[in-house]
Scaffold this active site. Structure first.
Site, short mmCIF file in Angstrom:
data_model
loop_
_atom_site.label_atom_id
_atom_site.label_comp_id
_atom_site.label_asym_id
_atom_site.label_seq_id
_atom_site.Cartn_x
_atom_site.Cartn_y
_atom_site.Cartn_z
N ARG A 1 0.82 -1.21 0.00
CA ARG A 1 0.00 0.00 0.00
C ARG A 1 0.85 1.25 0.00
O ARG A 1 1.91 1.31 0.62
CB ARG A 1 -0.90 0.01 1.23
CG ARG A 1 -1.81 1.22 1.31
CD ARG A 1 -2.70 1.16 2.52
NE ARG A 1 -2.13 1.94 3.62
CZ ARG A 1 -2.78 2.24 4.72
NH1 ARG A 1 -4.01 1.82 4.92
NH2 ARG A 1 -2.20 2.95 5.66
N CYS B 1 -0.02 5.35 0.92
CA CYS B 1 -1.05 6.22 1.49
C CYS B 1 -0.46 7.62 1.55
O CYS B 1 0.55 7.83 2.22
CB CYS B 1 -1.47 5.73 2.87
SG CYS B 1 -2.89 6.64 3.53
#
Length: 122
Positions: A100, A102
Protein backbone atom coordinates in the site's frame (compact mmCIF):
# COMPACT_ATOMS: atom_id res chain seq x y z
CA UNK A 1 -9.18 -5.83 -21.91
CA UNK A 2 -12.57 -5.82 -20.24
CA UNK A 3 -14.32 -2.81 -18.75
CA UNK A 4 -15.72 -3.40 -15.27
CA UNK A 5 -18.97 -1.66 -14.45
CA UNK A 6 -21.49 -2.08 -11.65
CA UNK A 7 -24.42 -0.10 -10.27
CA UNK A 8 -23.28 -1.15 -6.77
CA UNK A 9 -20.51 1.48 -6.93
CA UNK A 10 -20.85 5.13 -7.93
CA UNK A 11 -20.65 5.92 -11.61
CA UNK A 12 -17.65 7.74 -12.96
CA UNK A 13 -17.75 11.52 -12.55
CA UNK A 14 -15.31 12.01 -15.42
CA UNK A 15 -13.97 10.32 -18.55
CA UNK A 16 -12.91 7.02 -16.95
CA UNK A 17 -14.20 3.54 -16.11
CA UNK A 18 -14.87 2.08 -12.66
CA UNK A 19 -12.29 -0.55 -13.46
CA UNK A 20 -10.54 -2.71 -16.03
CA UNK A 21 -9.46 -6.30 -16.23
CA UNK A 22 -6.29 -6.94 -18.21
CA UNK A 23 -4.89 -10.49 -18.43
CA UNK A 24 -6.60 -11.54 -15.20
CA UNK A 25 -5.50 -8.45 -13.25
CA UNK A 26 -8.17 -6.07 -11.95
CA UNK A 27 -7.45 -2.34 -11.73
CA UNK A 28 -10.05 -0.21 -9.96
CA UNK A 29 -10.33 3.50 -10.39
CA UNK A 30 -10.06 5.48 -7.19
CA UNK A 31 -13.25 5.13 -5.19
CA UNK A 32 -14.49 8.08 -3.23
CA UNK A 33 -17.10 7.59 -0.49
CA UNK A 34 -20.24 8.31 -2.48
CA UNK A 35 -23.14 6.00 -1.66
CA UNK A 36 -24.27 4.69 -5.07
CA UNK A 37 -27.88 4.31 -3.88
CA UNK A 38 -28.53 7.96 -3.12
CA UNK A 39 -25.35 9.97 -3.80
CA UNK A 40 -24.85 10.80 -0.12
CA UNK A 41 -21.47 11.15 1.59
CA UNK A 42 -20.86 10.51 5.30
CA UNK A 43 -19.47 13.47 7.22
CA UNK A 44 -16.70 11.73 9.17
CA UNK A 45 -13.59 9.84 8.07
CA UNK A 46 -14.80 6.51 9.52
CA UNK A 47 -18.01 6.62 7.50
CA UNK A 48 -16.22 7.79 4.39
CA UNK A 49 -13.53 5.11 4.65
CA UNK A 50 -16.26 2.50 5.10
CA UNK A 51 -18.09 3.61 1.95
CA UNK A 52 -14.89 3.85 -0.11
CA UNK A 53 -14.06 0.26 0.90
CA UNK A 54 -17.56 -0.90 0.00
CA UNK A 55 -17.28 0.78 -3.39
CA UNK A 56 -13.94 -0.92 -4.11
CA UNK A 57 -15.47 -4.22 -3.00
CA UNK A 58 -18.42 -3.82 -5.37
CA UNK A 59 -16.09 -3.34 -8.33
CA UNK A 60 -13.92 -6.29 -7.30
CA UNK A 61 -17.04 -8.45 -6.98
CA UNK A 62 -18.30 -7.36 -10.40
CA UNK A 63 -14.93 -8.46 -11.81
CA UNK A 64 -15.07 -11.88 -10.13
CA UNK A 65 -12.47 -10.98 -7.52
CA UNK A 66 -12.50 -9.86 -3.89
CA UNK A 67 -10.59 -8.16 -1.10
CA UNK A 68 -8.58 -11.35 -0.48
CA UNK A 69 -7.15 -11.09 -4.00
CA UNK A 70 -5.96 -7.47 -3.72
CA UNK A 71 -2.18 -7.16 -3.77
CA UNK A 72 -1.75 -3.36 -4.00
CA UNK A 73 -3.74 -0.32 -2.95
CA UNK A 74 -3.19 3.39 -3.16
CA UNK A 75 -5.00 5.50 -0.59
CA UNK A 76 -5.44 9.24 -0.61
CA UNK A 77 -6.31 11.26 2.49
CA UNK A 78 -7.23 14.93 2.65
CA UNK A 79 -5.72 15.06 6.16
CA UNK A 80 -3.02 12.76 7.57
CA UNK A 81 -4.59 13.43 10.96
CA UNK A 82 -7.25 10.91 9.82
CA UNK A 83 -4.62 8.19 9.23
CA UNK A 84 -5.31 6.11 12.38
CA UNK A 85 -9.10 6.13 12.00
CA UNK A 86 -8.82 5.39 8.27
CA UNK A 87 -6.53 2.44 9.04
CA UNK A 88 -9.00 0.97 11.55
CA UNK A 89 -11.72 0.81 8.90
CA UNK A 90 -9.37 -0.22 6.06
CA UNK A 91 -8.01 -3.15 8.12
CA UNK A 92 -11.52 -4.67 8.41
CA UNK A 93 -11.70 -5.04 4.62
CA UNK A 94 -8.12 -5.57 3.45
CA UNK A 95 -7.33 -8.40 5.85
CA UNK A 96 -4.63 -9.85 3.57
CA UNK A 97 -2.60 -6.67 4.14
CA UNK A 98 -1.74 -5.84 0.53
CA UNK A 99 1.17 -3.60 -0.39
CA UNK A 100 0.00 0.00 0.00
CA UNK A 101 0.84 3.62 -0.54
CA UNK A 102 -1.05 6.22 1.49
CA UNK A 103 -0.55 9.89 0.78
CA UNK A 104 -2.08 13.17 1.84
CA UNK A 105 -3.39 15.33 -0.97
CA UNK A 106 -4.57 18.90 -1.05
CA UNK A 107 -8.13 18.12 -2.17
CA UNK A 108 -10.16 15.20 -3.47
CA UNK A 109 -13.18 15.16 -5.80
CA UNK A 110 -16.40 16.45 -4.21
CA UNK A 111 -14.39 17.60 -1.18
CA UNK A 112 -14.30 14.09 0.33
CA UNK A 113 -11.78 12.97 2.95
CA UNK A 114 -10.46 9.77 1.32
CA UNK A 115 -10.15 7.78 -1.88
CA UNK A 116 -8.98 4.19 -2.45
CA UNK A 117 -7.84 2.38 -5.58
CA UNK A 118 -6.87 -1.27 -5.78
CA UNK A 119 -5.10 -3.81 -7.97
CA UNK A 120 -6.14 -7.46 -7.63
CA UNK A 121 -6.02 -10.79 -9.39
CA UNK A 122 -9.15 -12.54 -10.56
Amino acid sequence: MNVISTEKAPGAIGPYSQGFEVNGVIYTSGQIPVNPADGSVAEDIAGQAEQSCKNVGAILEAAGSGFDKVFKTTCFLADMGDFATFNEVYAKYFTSKPARSCVAVKTLPKGVLCEIEAIAVK
